[in-house]
Design a protein around this motif. Structure first.
Motif, PDB file in Angstrom:
ATOM      1  N   THR A 159       0.848  -1.187   0.000  1.00 50.85           N
ATOM      2  CA  THR A 159       0.000   0.000   0.000  1.00 50.85           C
ATOM      3  C   THR A 159       0.884   1.238   0.000  1.00 50.85           C
ATOM      4  N   ILE A 160       0.569   2.158  -0.889  1.00 52.72           N
ATOM      5  CA  ILE A 160       1.257   3.444  -0.882  1.00 52.72           C
ATOM      6  C   ILE A 160       0.432   4.364   0.010  1.00 52.72           C
ATOM      7  N   ALA A 161       1.015   4.741   1.141  1.00 53.87           N
ATOM      8  CA  ALA A 161       0.283   5.562   2.106  1.00 53.87           C
ATOM      9  C   ALA A 161       1.255   6.163   3.104  1.00 53.87           C
ATOM     10  N   ASP A 162       0.786   7.186   3.791  1.00 58.01           N
ATOM     11  CA  ASP A 162       1.540   7.839   4.857  1.00 58.01           C
ATOM     12  C   ASP A 162       1.036   7.271   6.186  1.00 58.01           C
ATOM     13  N   VAL A 163       1.890   6.582   6.897  1.00 60.23           N
ATOM     14  CA  VAL A 163       1.503   5.913   8.142  1.00 60.23           C
ATOM     15  C   VAL A 163       1.016   6.895   9.204  1.00 60.23           C
ATOM     16  N   ARG A 164       1.368   8.166   9.066  1.00 60.38           N
ATOM     17  CA  ARG A 164       0.935   9.175  10.031  1.00 60.38           C
ATOM     18  C   ARG A 164      -0.526   9.553   9.863  1.00 60.38           C
ATOM     19  N   SER A 165      -1.038   9.480   8.637  1.00 61.62           N
ATOM     20  CA  SER A 165      -2.352  10.072   8.409  1.00 61.62           C
ATOM     21  C   SER A 165      -3.312   9.260   7.556  1.00 61.62           C
ATOM     22  N   ASP A 166      -2.821   8.479   6.626  1.00 59.72           N
ATOM     23  CA  ASP A 166      -3.713   7.725   5.749  1.00 59.72           C
ATOM     24  C   ASP A 166      -4.329   6.551   6.495  1.00 59.72           C
ATOM     25  N   PRO A 167      -5.507   6.114   6.077  1.00 62.85           N
ATOM     26  CA  PRO A 167      -6.101   4.925   6.704  1.00 62.85           C
ATOM     27  C   PRO A 167      -5.162   3.731   6.545  1.00 62.85           C
ATOM     28  N   LEU A 168      -4.996   2.996   7.617  1.00 61.36           N
ATOM     29  CA  LEU A 168      -4.145   1.808   7.543  1.00 61.36           C
ATOM     30  C   LEU A 168      -4.925   0.686   6.876  1.00 61.36           C
ATOM     31  N   PRO A 169      -4.259  -0.148   6.086  1.00 61.47           N
ATOM     32  CA  PRO A 169      -4.948  -1.194   5.321  1.00 61.47           C
ATOM     33  C   PRO A 169      -5.331  -2.394   6.180  1.00 61.47           C
ATOM     34  N   GLY A 170      -6.422  -2.294   6.900  1.00 56.66           N
ATOM     35  CA  GLY A 170      -6.928  -3.418   7.674  1.00 56.66           C
ATOM     36  C   GLY A 170      -6.369  -3.510   9.073  1.00 56.66           C
ATOM     37  N   THR A 171      -6.666  -4.631   9.709  1.00 53.31           N
ATOM     38  CA  THR A 171      -6.194  -4.915  11.063  1.00 53.31           C
ATOM     39  C   THR A 171      -5.793  -6.388  11.121  1.00 53.31           C
ATOM     40  N   GLY A 172      -5.369  -6.812  12.289  1.00 52.85           N
ATOM     41  CA  GLY A 172      -5.046  -8.215  12.480  1.00 52.85           C
ATOM     42  C   GLY A 172      -3.671  -8.621  12.008  1.00 52.85           C
ATOM     43  N   TYR A 173      -2.725  -7.706  12.055  1.00 54.45           N
ATOM     44  CA  TYR A 173      -1.370  -8.027  11.624  1.00 54.45           C
ATOM     45  C   TYR A 173      -0.624  -8.772  12.729  1.00 54.45           C
ATOM     46  N   ASP A 174      -0.029  -9.897  12.370  1.00 58.47           N
ATOM     47  CA  ASP A 174       0.735 -10.660  13.363  1.00 58.47           C
ATOM     48  C   ASP A 174       2.226 -10.355  13.293  1.00 58.47           C
ATOM     49  N   LEU A 175       2.635  -9.589  12.310  1.00 58.19           N
ATOM     50  CA  LEU A 175       4.028  -9.160  12.205  1.00 58.19           C
ATOM     51  C   LEU A 175       4.074  -7.748  11.649  1.00 58.19           C
ATOM     52  N   LEU A 176       4.758  -6.888  12.362  1.00 58.45           N
ATOM     53  CA  LEU A 176       5.033  -5.538  11.896  1.00 58.45           C
ATOM     54  C   LEU A 176       6.538  -5.433  11.707  1.00 58.45           C
ATOM     55  N   VAL A 177       6.965  -4.871  10.601  1.00 59.98           N
ATOM     56  CA  VAL A 177       8.386  -4.662  10.343  1.00 59.98           C
ATOM     57  C   VAL A 177       8.552  -3.201   9.940  1.00 59.98           C
ATOM     58  N   THR A 178       9.300  -2.469  10.729  1.00 62.27           N
ATOM     59  CA  THR A 178       9.535  -1.059  10.436  1.00 62.27           C
ATOM     60  C   THR A 178      11.041  -0.815  10.394  1.00 62.27           C
ATOM     61  N   ASN A 179      11.616  -1.167   9.266  1.00 62.00           N
ATOM     62  CA  ASN A 179      13.046  -0.954   9.075  1.00 62.00           C
ATOM     63  C   ASN A 179      13.286   0.443   8.519  1.00 62.00           C
ATOM     64  N   PHE A 180      14.015   1.234   9.272  1.00 55.67           N
ATOM     65  CA  PHE A 180      14.364   2.599   8.890  1.00 55.67           C
ATOM     66  C   PHE A 180      13.110   3.416   8.562  1.00 55.67           C
ATOM     67  N   VAL A 181      12.119   3.272   9.439  1.00 58.94           N
ATOM     68  CA  VAL A 181      10.858   4.005   9.326  1.00 58.94           C
ATOM     69  C   VAL A 181      10.672   4.913  10.536  1.00 58.94           C
ATOM     70  N   LEU A 182      10.784   4.352  11.721  1.00 60.62           N
ATOM     71  CA  LEU A 182      10.463   5.107  12.932  1.00 60.62           C
ATOM     72  C   LEU A 182      11.415   6.269  13.175  1.00 60.62           C
ATOM     73  N   ASP A 183      12.566   6.231  12.555  1.00 62.83           N
ATOM     74  CA  ASP A 183      13.535   7.326  12.732  1.00 62.83           C
ATOM     75  C   ASP A 183      13.231   8.537  11.852  1.00 62.83           C
ATOM     76  N   CYS A 184      12.150   8.485  11.097  1.00 62.26           N
ATOM     77  CA  CYS A 184      11.806   9.572  10.175  1.00 62.26           C
ATOM     78  C   CYS A 184      10.868  10.615  10.783  1.00 62.26           C
ATOM     79  N   PHE A 185      10.461  10.426  12.041  1.00 62.07           N
ATOM     80  CA  PHE A 185       9.412  11.255  12.614  1.00 62.07           C
ATOM     81  C   PHE A 185       9.878  12.063  13.811  1.00 62.07           C
ATOM     82  N   THR A 186       9.177  13.171  14.044  1.00 60.83           N
ATOM     83  CA  THR A 186       9.387  13.953  15.264  1.00 60.83           C
ATOM     84  C   THR A 186       8.846  13.146  16.445  1.00 60.83           C
ATOM     85  N   PRO A 187       9.177  13.527  17.678  1.00 60.75           N
ATOM     86  CA  PRO A 187       8.655  12.777  18.827  1.00 60.75           C
ATOM     87  C   PRO A 187       7.127  12.669  18.842  1.00 60.75           C
ATOM     88  N   ALA A 188       6.419  13.751  18.560  1.00 56.03           N
ATOM     89  CA  ALA A 188       4.944  13.707  18.566  1.00 56.03           C
ATOM     90  C   ALA A 188       4.415  12.806  17.455  1.00 56.03           C
TER      91      ALA A 188
END
Length: 156
Positions: A28-57
């Motif tokens: 899915t092409i989307a902005d994790v900060r604001s766009d609707p997330l594609p569904g629920t029920g994820y048993d694995l989340l992988v955020t490689n070099f993602v979380l370091d892109c945001f301000t604390p808030a």
């Protein structure tokens, strides 16, 4: 999920040879900060070099949003940069400052410095169960699972 169509295309090419990849992986092409997330029920989340892109808030909001779509037994792999230890610390800090300046100009990320996501994950019921580091801690990967007392853990 990525905000970059180019990164999505690269990921699609990399998994193309895996059996049933098309039915098991959803892009899915989307902005994790604001766009609707594609569904629920994820048993694995992988955020490689993602979380370091945001301000604390922003980071707090992203972690809240991802936590909300994870199953109670989900695992979360966080791969990101870190501040190196020991004699490599000064060089690491200079490198990180240069990287953040570059990526703010080239990609428009909002972060201007590295924010450690660990306290935010812990506060939301995640527990780090494994870690691997490289380059004296400049690169780090952690595996997080739900804390039993958080109410996120699966029932037995």
């Amino acid at each position: 999920m990525d905000v970059s169509p180019g990164m999505i295309a690269l990921a699609r090419r990399r998994i193309a040879a895996l059996p049933d990849a098309d039915s098991r992986v959803r892009f899915t092409i989307a902005d994790v900060r604001s766009d609707p997330l594609p569904g629920t029920g994820y048993d694995l989340l992988v955020t490689n070099f993602v979380l370091d892109c945001f301000t604390p808030a922003e980071l707090a909001g992203v972690i809240d949003r991802l936590t909300a779509v994870a199953t109670p037994s989900a695992r979360w792999v966080v791969g990101d940069f870190g501040v190196p230890a020991g004699r490599w610390r000064p060089a690491g800090l200079i490198t990180l400052a240069g990287m953040y300046a570059f990526f703010r100009i080239v990609t428009g990320i909002s972060a201007s410095s590295l924010v450690n996501p660990s306290p935010l994950l812990t506060a939301r019921g995640w527990v780090a169960t494994g870690e691997a580091t490289w380059l004296a801690g400049f690169l780090c990967s952690r595996l997080w699972i739900a804390a039993p007392e958080s109410g996120r853990a699966p029932s037995t």
